[in-house]
Design an enzyme around this catalytic site. Sequence first.
Site, short mmCIF file in Angstrom:
data_model
loop_
_atom_site.label_atom_id
_atom_site.label_comp_id
_atom_site.label_asym_id
_atom_site.label_seq_id
_atom_site.Cartn_x
_atom_site.Cartn_y
_atom_site.Cartn_z
N LYS A 1 -1.59 -8.34 -6.92
CA LYS A 1 -0.72 -7.96 -6.83
C LYS A 1 0.35 -7.85 -5.10
O LYS A 1 0.10 -9.09 -4.70
CB LYS A 1 -1.49 -6.67 -5.46
CG LYS A 1 -2.65 -7.45 -4.34
CD LYS A 1 -3.02 -6.11 -3.06
CE LYS A 1 -3.85 -6.74 -2.21
NZ LYS A 1 -3.97 -5.58 -1.31
N GLN B 1 -1.16 8.26 1.08
CA GLN B 1 -0.49 7.60 0.43
C GLN B 1 0.82 7.58 -0.54
O GLN B 1 0.91 8.83 -0.37
CB GLN B 1 -0.78 6.27 -0.24
CG GLN B 1 -1.90 5.15 0.38
CD GLN B 1 -2.45 3.88 -0.20
OE1 GLN B 1 -2.53 3.81 -1.56
NE2 GLN B 1 -3.04 3.23 -0.70
N HIS C 1 1.87 4.89 -10.03
CA HIS C 1 1.23 4.41 -10.91
C HIS C 1 2.26 4.56 -11.96
O HIS C 1 2.83 5.98 -12.14
CB HIS C 1 -0.37 4.74 -11.38
CG HIS C 1 -0.62 4.88 -10.47
ND1 HIS C 1 -1.69 5.69 -9.38
CD2 HIS C 1 -2.51 3.16 -9.90
CE1 HIS C 1 -2.27 5.47 -8.77
NE2 HIS C 1 -2.57 3.91 -8.96
N CYS D 1 -5.97 6.54 -9.17
CA CYS D 1 -5.55 5.52 -9.76
C CYS D 1 -6.38 6.26 -11.23
O CYS D 1 -6.18 6.62 -11.84
CB CYS D 1 -6.11 4.26 -10.27
SG CYS D 1 -6.85 3.08 -8.95
N ARG E 1 -11.47 6.39 3.12
CA ARG E 1 -12.56 5.29 2.57
C ARG E 1 -13.26 6.06 3.95
O ARG E 1 -13.01 5.20 5.16
CB ARG E 1 -11.80 4.52 2.96
CG ARG E 1 -10.38 4.40 1.71
CD ARG E 1 -9.84 3.04 0.96
NE ARG E 1 -8.91 3.50 -0.05
CZ ARG E 1 -8.04 2.52 -0.18
NH1 ARG E 1 -7.24 2.18 0.39
NH2 ARG E 1 -7.00 2.86 -1.01
N HIS F 1 0.41 0.01 -9.91
CA HIS F 1 0.26 0.79 -8.48
C HIS F 1 1.25 0.51 -7.84
O HIS F 1 1.25 -1.35 -7.51
CB HIS F 1 -0.59 0.26 -8.36
CG HIS F 1 -2.46 0.09 -9.03
ND1 HIS F 1 -3.19 1.20 -9.25
CD2 HIS F 1 -2.38 -0.86 -10.00
CE1 HIS F 1 -4.45 0.63 -10.38
NE2 HIS F 1 -4.29 0.14 -10.74
N ASP G 1 1.30 7.23 -3.34
CA ASP G 1 0.79 6.72 -3.65
C ASP G 1 2.02 6.67 -5.17
O ASP G 1 1.78 8.21 -5.47
CB ASP G 1 -0.21 6.96 -4.23
CG ASP G 1 -1.06 6.01 -4.95
OD1 ASP G 1 -1.02 5.12 -5.12
OD2 ASP G 1 -2.34 6.02 -5.29
#
Length: 526
Positions: free
Chosen positions: A297, A212, A216, A165, A194, A359, A214
């Site tokens: 979320k 991911q 946004h 992000c 992570r 997200h 991922d």
Amino acid sequence: MPSLRPPLCLSHVSRYVRLRNQHGRSRISPLSIRRCSCSAPKTAPPTLNPTTNEPPTPPTDHRTLAQTQDLFLTSPYSPGSPLFLPNGSSIFNKLQSFLRAQYPQFGFKEVVTPTIYKKSLWELSGHWENYAKDMFEVKGRGFTGQTENAEPGQDEEFGLKPMNCPGHCLIFASKQRSYRDLPIRYADFSALHRNEISGALSGLTRVRRFHQDDAHIFCRPSQILDEIKRTLDFVGMVYDTFSLGPYKLLLSTRPEKNFIGSIADWDKAESQLKTALSASGREWSINEGDGAFYGPKIDIILRDSNGKEHQTATIQLDFQLPQRFQLSYQAPPEDLEAASTSTEDTTLEAGSARPVIIHRAILGSLERFMALLIEHYAGSYPFWLSPRQLVILSLNQDPAVLAHVEKLQAQLSGANASTLPNGLPAPLPLDRTNVIVDIDTSARSLGKKLRDAKKGGWNFIAVVGPNEVASESLKLEIAGQPESTKAQAMRVLEDALGRDVDGRKGVEMTGDMGRKFFEKMVGAYL
């Protein structure tokens, strides 16, 4: 309700780790798993939304199947970072390609962002304060982090990114935006890191390096409900394609501590998500206090065929990062009027408003999703996803037979290409359908080759001998198709050949017919 923590790593795929385990392993104490934006929630209600009534029951877990099918391994030199072998890479890449094929109809454009940023970016985003213990710090050459009164960016340590992000915020902020530009949807497959507890690492389900699907979405407040509905539709389409389920929807709300932003903003965000969930027509429940530190979320919790539950997809609403990164767009009067009744923001220029960030991840961690698929399909994959689509077996070692096998391999895989005037092969088109075609031309008996091919899980097996050389053909057998797709494979085969066939016997066809059939099979999941 038991905890939804991922299973602990009690075995590893890597032979290095197996050798180490032969000499004993340390005892694992109970763990407190840290939560993050892709972690499983603490509790889960019983209401489920089924996408399939009878998922297959896997004979074993994904780590054992990975060994027998050469999918991935792990190494003590990089714990929690799987090394994908060619077969595993094939599945991984096809998952990415499948999602990329869907992005145009959902309005996403893909970006590629850095893996490493300076500490000051993570301080700006709030990660250094709220997420630093889960991040990897990196020292660059000549950077000690010891300079007194240093300017932002000067002599700083770096951090490997745990999330995309902040990078997407930098892209959005790189130019002036108008309300007419919104929504803007950025997708990203970049690797994330992570620092998970070593005892929690487990195959592909809990790792330190992962990817991911991922994305946004930067949108106006009035666009939130439509964007969340589109995202829930995206989730439903993908999970139906893989026949995955059942799954359920959870709304994770503001944590008791370690959150950023005002309670008023959190209340507003949670209200928006509740409205979107109610409008979805699906059952949903609240998971109190399990939101990300920057916003509430929606988590999609998937139950696998062993009854275990996994958090996969996630949709998160964020009013905080747009403020921290001073994101803005030139707003119409209605947006300015709405903003004036919410939390006062004195840093906005006249005529500007803050966007909202959504997200979203559909599969979540690709590695974790792969683990679910490996077990879900029990090592027998749909043709389009399979890393072992076709194997050609030679009946004997006759040079003419071996030459025909190689010719068929090139033809059926799609590798046949015309040549350029200089004699070099012409490049293949981008939309070329690639088929994975392996060959076994060893001197072993045909019976042993057939047995190993079926045990290895190839979807189709072709046999080539002198008769096939003479007729310039091959004999094809349907082998490792999932039970749910065998009838479909027969329909596609009959359509490609233009005749009825007996699925209990090998089917004779030319190489051109075989290529036509496999091209149809790749798209049959639609």
